[in-house]
Design a protein around this motif. Structure first.
Motif, mmCIF file in Angstrom:
data_model
loop_
_atom_site.group_PDB
_atom_site.id
_atom_site.type_symbol
_atom_site.label_atom_id
_atom_site.label_comp_id
_atom_site.label_asym_id
_atom_site.label_seq_id
_atom_site.Cartn_x
_atom_site.Cartn_y
_atom_site.Cartn_z
ATOM 1 N N TYR A 90 0.074 -9.015 5.750
ATOM 2 C CA TYR A 90 1.217 -8.002 6.344
ATOM 3 C C TYR A 90 0.234 -6.612 6.455
ATOM 4 C CZ TYR A 90 4.365 -4.411 6.778
ATOM 5 O OH TYR A 90 5.096 -3.235 7.132
ATOM 6 N N ILE A 91 -0.434 -6.434 5.546
ATOM 7 C CA ILE A 91 -1.502 -5.356 5.500
ATOM 8 C C ILE A 91 -2.276 -5.545 6.531
ATOM 9 C CG2 ILE A 91 -3.107 -3.986 4.388
ATOM 10 C CD1 ILE A 91 -1.517 -4.774 1.874
ATOM 11 N N ALA A 92 -3.024 -6.419 6.767
ATOM 12 C CA ALA A 92 -4.125 -6.703 7.941
ATOM 13 C C ALA A 92 -3.368 -6.459 9.275
ATOM 14 C CB ALA A 92 -4.888 -7.482 7.468
ATOM 15 N N SER A 95 0.359 -4.335 9.616
ATOM 16 C CA SER A 95 0.298 -2.941 9.350
ATOM 17 C C SER A 95 -1.039 -2.459 10.149
ATOM 18 C CB SER A 95 0.354 -2.348 7.982
ATOM 19 O OG SER A 95 1.458 -2.563 7.544
ATOM 20 N N GLN A 96 -1.761 -3.222 10.739
ATOM 21 C CA GLN A 96 -3.296 -2.791 11.510
ATOM 22 C C GLN A 96 -4.168 -2.227 10.335
ATOM 23 O OE1 GLN A 96 -4.082 -4.089 14.364
ATOM 24 N NE2 GLN A 96 -2.312 -5.509 14.048
ATOM 25 N N ARG A 97 -3.727 -2.361 8.921
ATOM 26 C CA ARG A 97 -4.815 -1.947 7.923
ATOM 27 C C ARG A 97 -5.707 -2.839 7.722
ATOM 28 N NH1 ARG A 97 -3.240 3.565 6.506
ATOM 29 N NH2 ARG A 97 -1.317 4.023 7.751
ATOM 30 N N TRP A 98 -6.698 -3.380 8.499
ATOM 31 C CA TRP A 98 -7.609 -4.412 8.331
ATOM 32 C C TRP A 98 -8.652 -3.918 7.184
ATOM 33 C CZ3 TRP A 98 -7.054 -9.108 10.785
ATOM 34 C CH2 TRP A 98 -6.187 -9.059 11.629
ATOM 35 N N ALA A 99 -8.892 -2.860 6.809
ATOM 36 C CA ALA A 99 -10.058 -2.266 5.761
ATOM 37 C C ALA A 99 -9.057 -2.693 4.457
ATOM 38 C CB ALA A 99 -10.149 -0.917 6.261
ATOM 39 N N TYR A 100 -7.977 -2.779 4.447
ATOM 40 C CA TYR A 100 -7.289 -3.022 3.115
ATOM 41 C C TYR A 100 -6.980 -4.364 3.264
ATOM 42 C CZ TYR A 100 -6.954 2.222 2.819
ATOM 43 O OH TYR A 100 -7.064 3.585 2.875
ATOM 44 N N GLY A 101 -6.382 -4.881 4.147
ATOM 45 C CA GLY A 101 -5.921 -6.371 4.216
ATOM 46 C C GLY A 101 -6.832 -7.697 3.803
#
Length: 142
Positions: A90-92, A95-101
């Motif tokens: 879900y994060i990657a 939410s398009q937060r690849w650096a966290y996911g």
């Protein structure tokens, strides 16, 4: 009977305990934000912090159990990693937060690799064959 855990299980225990500590840190941050006046309509900072504290304590306990060679920690640890994978997705992706996911997914997969390594499986199966375990339906003959 506690059989000493192999290095892979102990390493997984460290990873799992650090994940639990991260949950507790998030809980502290949520409480500090709530005290500072950050209020959201949809969630309660205090309630979410309480939830993260309880979950973090359980995951820390699982990490400690793995470190000390207690088999029950493995089930909790595997469950926690399996829950982290959709969160990472879900994060990657969501939410398009690849650096966290992506790093979160790598940590979860890494812990699962450690927990399902040949030495970890041998350790888990060796302790499962304890004659005084709950799996034995016969009388205790100790």
């Amino acid at each position: 009977m506690i059989v000493p855990a192999p290095a892979t299980v102990r390493q997984a225990g460290v990873v799992v305990a650090l994940e639990g500590a991260a949950l507790v840190v998030v809980a502290v941050v949520l409480v500090v934000r709530a005290i500072g006046g950050a209020h959201e309509k949809a969630i309660s900072g205090y309630g979410t912090a309480a939830w993260y504290s309880v979950m973090g304590a359980g995951v820390i306990a699982a990490g400690w159990a793995l470190w000390t060679g207690r088999r029950w920690g493995r089930g909790v640890a595997v469950f926690a990693q399996l829950l982290l994978l959709p969160v990472a997705w879900y994060i990657a992706v969501g939410s398009q937060r690849w650096a966290y996911g992506v790093p979160l997914a790598l940590v979860a997969v890494g812990a699962l690799v450690l927990l399902f390594s040949p030495s970890a499986l041998q350790w888990a199966s060796a302790t499962a064959q304890d004659p005084a375990s709950a799996d034995n339906s016969g009388p205790d003959t100790r």
